[in-house]
Design an enzyme around this catalytic site. Sequence first.
Site, PDB file in Angstrom:
ATOM      1  N   HIS A 256       0.809  -1.223   0.000  1.00 26.51           N
ATOM      2  CA  HIS A 256       0.000   0.000   0.000  1.00 26.51           C
ATOM      3  C   HIS A 256       0.842   1.273   0.000  1.00 26.51           C
ATOM      4  CE1 HIS A 256      -3.623  -2.318   0.441  1.00 26.51           C
ATOM      5  NE2 HIS A 256      -3.216  -2.855   1.576  1.00 26.51           N
TER       6      HIS A 256
ATOM      7  N   GLU B  97      -5.406 -12.333   6.814  1.00 28.23           N
ATOM      8  CA  GLU B  97      -6.200 -11.186   6.389  1.00 28.23           C
ATOM      9  C   GLU B  97      -7.514 -11.582   5.738  1.00 28.23           C
ATOM     10  OE1 GLU B  97      -3.533  -7.643   5.144  1.00 28.23           O
ATOM     11  OE2 GLU B  97      -2.783  -9.357   4.003  1.00 28.23           O
TER      12      GLU B  97
ATOM     13  N   ASP C  28      -8.420  -5.873   6.415  1.00 25.99           N
ATOM     14  CA  ASP C  28      -8.769  -6.853   5.384  1.00 25.99           C
ATOM     15  C   ASP C  28      -9.557  -8.019   5.978  1.00 25.99           C
ATOM     16  OD1 ASP C  28      -7.889  -5.940   2.844  1.00 25.99           O
ATOM     17  OD2 ASP C  28      -5.822  -6.264   3.437  1.00 25.99           O
TER      18      ASP C  28
END
Length: 275
Positions: A50, A152, A178
């Site tokens: 990210h 996740e 997530d």
Amino acid sequence: MDRMAATRRLRTTLRDGGTTVGSWMQIPHASVAEIMGQAGYDWVALDLEHGAIALQQIPDLCRALELGGTLPLARLAQANPKDCKQALDAGVAGVIVPMIESAEQLIMVRDNCRWPPAGKRGVGFSRANLFGKHFEAYREEAQEPLLVAMIEHIRAVENLDAILDVAGLDAVLIGPYDLSASMGMTAQFDEPRFEETLQQIRTLSQQHAVPCGIHVVHPEGEALQKRLAEGYRFIAYSIDAVFLTTAAERPIAGSKPGDGAPEHEFRNRHVMEPH
């Protein structure tokens, strides 16, 4: 920094039942890495998923972290052989692997992080071995880089027994955003079903003697202490960018940093006070 010795110390801490607290970097600047490297964390993960970190920026970020005695890790963009090889060749000590959902997937990643005979990662001169100068020493280090699997997705929880049985797994790290999204309750961390799932992950991890961690995204000391008290032992504490956005907000009368302000207050902040 003796990266192999630091990795062994971290691994020993975890195997002996100790706790380690690290942090996360998304801003690709060596000065930020230097600050994070001297902030007291055991490790800092470069967020290649990210964050805006490019491959060629990893070496300088590693150097800056190592100046402060902080072990550089990488949160990979994807669980694939290319990402494993490139991050480790650039000089990180280990990988935090996103979206692990099965033992087979984790075994593939593990083997692509390790040089033969332990694995099948390509062997070559790179920044990790100072372009061949420390080839023999790195040959030993490359047999077992640090390996952390991110939990996740609810599918990972369903397959967690098998994931935790994978040889060479150093820890699991829960990605709460997530994970909650995969359960249809994005960021609803107080939902009983989400809390029950966290407890399930902790319990299974303890049964398999694998350290369990979680990402405490917002820099709140009470939240960190809560997770430590719950038994998490591999904790990522916040993110460089979140530290900045929390502390950088312009305060208004009677507020504390990070409290935020009504919309009209933000709208009018650019207006200069008369002198």
